[in-house]
Design an enzyme around this catalytic site. Structure first.
Site, PDB file in Angstrom:
ATOM      1  N   LYS A  49       0.800  -1.221   0.000  1.00  0.00           N
ATOM      2  CA  LYS A  49       0.000   0.000   0.000  1.00  0.00           C
ATOM      3  C   LYS A  49       0.837   1.276   0.000  1.00  0.00           C
ATOM      4  O   LYS A  49       0.367   2.332  -0.448  1.00  0.00           O
ATOM      5  CB  LYS A  49      -0.935   0.002   1.210  1.00  0.00           C
ATOM      6  N   SER A 299       1.407  -9.713  -0.491  1.00  0.00           N
ATOM      7  CA  SER A 299       1.040  -8.299  -0.409  1.00  0.00           C
ATOM      8  C   SER A 299       1.398  -7.604   0.895  1.00  0.00           C
ATOM      9  O   SER A 299       1.526  -6.377   0.925  1.00  0.00           O
ATOM     10  CB  SER A 299      -0.464  -8.129  -0.669  1.00  0.00           C
TER      11      SER A 299
END
Length: 314
Positions: A49, A299
């Site tokens: 992110k 991720s």
């Protein structure tokens, strides 16, 4: 869109970490393919992110930065926006659900964000943020449905291709579709024949249903352990990109997610949050059949101690 990803890569140079690519002989034997793990659990703030948040916020005008930014997130995007705000001297507000992982909430606060909690059973985070924007004039940095966010996220796959060369397949987790969209566009830009597969939990399968029906589906507060995928639906931007660039969507069970986190911890010595382990869950469970050279986006690694203990004890 591929040009936006290449522009984001230039913007992130010497700012974001170029995260390591890990391989495992054991994993290769188990799935009968050559697998490359792009380890975004080693990214700044512990997840991919940071890429999208920095790309988006750094492009704001000075006047927009002075207004301060607001976002809504269950955790990883919250931390990323907070960290970028600290780096760029921009005030940040984050709308987070009361049931978000404590470690993610604490990290966002430590980075300097003001945390605004809401009850997901009685309120909608987008509405909470909109009311605050109307009252205070903050600039919204959404977690996934924004071209600059998607472009930033796509730089992880671009780095992977640049490091390891051509890939036949690439697997990406899917929540709101920002990472999957960016991964798909970058992968097709590098190799149009690359087979892009999005992975979701069975309990949060809105994107899979949307992909195969070509109609947007939603899911309300799914109870999956993969908290990063609890987004209600794909976005207005990500849904068309997923339909255009993704080849396949698959889902994995809660047990398969837990088994993947355990495998990564015990066999590869990697701390990976449940959302980050979705691609490995799909491979180990044979929900996805692959051959040749396979990329997997890991991720993030932001998992709290009680959740990890529960997983490792199971």
């Amino acid at each position: 869109m591929f040009d936006k990803i290449k522009g984001a890569k230039r913007r992130l140079e010497e700012i974001a970490h170029q995260t390591p690519v890990i391989t495992s002989t054991t994993l290769n034997k188990l799935v009968d393919a050559e697998v490359f793990l792009k380890c975004e659990n080693f990214q700044r703030a512990g997840a991919f992110k940071f890429r999208g948040a920095y790309n988006a916020i750094s492009k704001l005008s000075e006047k927009e930065k002075e207004r301060g930014v607001i976002t809504y997130s269950s955790g990883n995007h919250a931390q990323a926006v907070a960290l970028v705000g600290r780096l760029l001297n921009v005030k940040t507000k984050v709308v987070m659900p009361k049931n978000s992982p404590i470690i993610k909430r604490a990290a966002a606060k430590d980075y300097g964000a003001e945390i605004i909690l809401y009850d997901p059973e009685t309120a909608v985070r987008e509405v909470v943020a909109k009311e605050l924007i109307e009252k205070h004039g903050y600039y919204l940095i959404p977690p996934f449905d924004h071209y600059d966010i998607i472009a930033g996220h796509g730089t992880a796959a671009l780095e992977l291709f640049n490091e390891v060369g051509n890939l036949d397949y690439i697997l990406s987790p899917c929540g709101g579709g920002g990472l999957l969209s960016g991964t798909a566009v970058a992968s097709k830009g590098m190799n149009p024949a690359c087979h892009v597969i999005g992975i979701e939990p069975e309990l949060a399968d809105d994107a899979t249903k949307s992909f195969y029906s070509k109609t947007l589906h939603t899911v309300k507060n799914p109870s999956t352990i993969a908290d990063g995928t609890r987004t209600a639906s794909l976005g207005k931007i990500t849904f068309p990109l997923v339909l255009e660039y993704v080849n396949e969507m698959k889902t994995v069970s809660e047990k398969e997610i837990i088994d993947a986190v355990k495998f990564l911890f015990f066999r590869l010595k990697l701390v990976v949050e449940p959302s980050g382990a979705l691609g490995i869950a799909a491979l180990l469970s044979s929900k996805v059949s692959v051959d040749g050279r396979v990329g997997v986006i890991i991720s993030g690694g932001n998992i709290d101690a009680p959740t990890m203990k529960m997983i490792l004890d199971s």
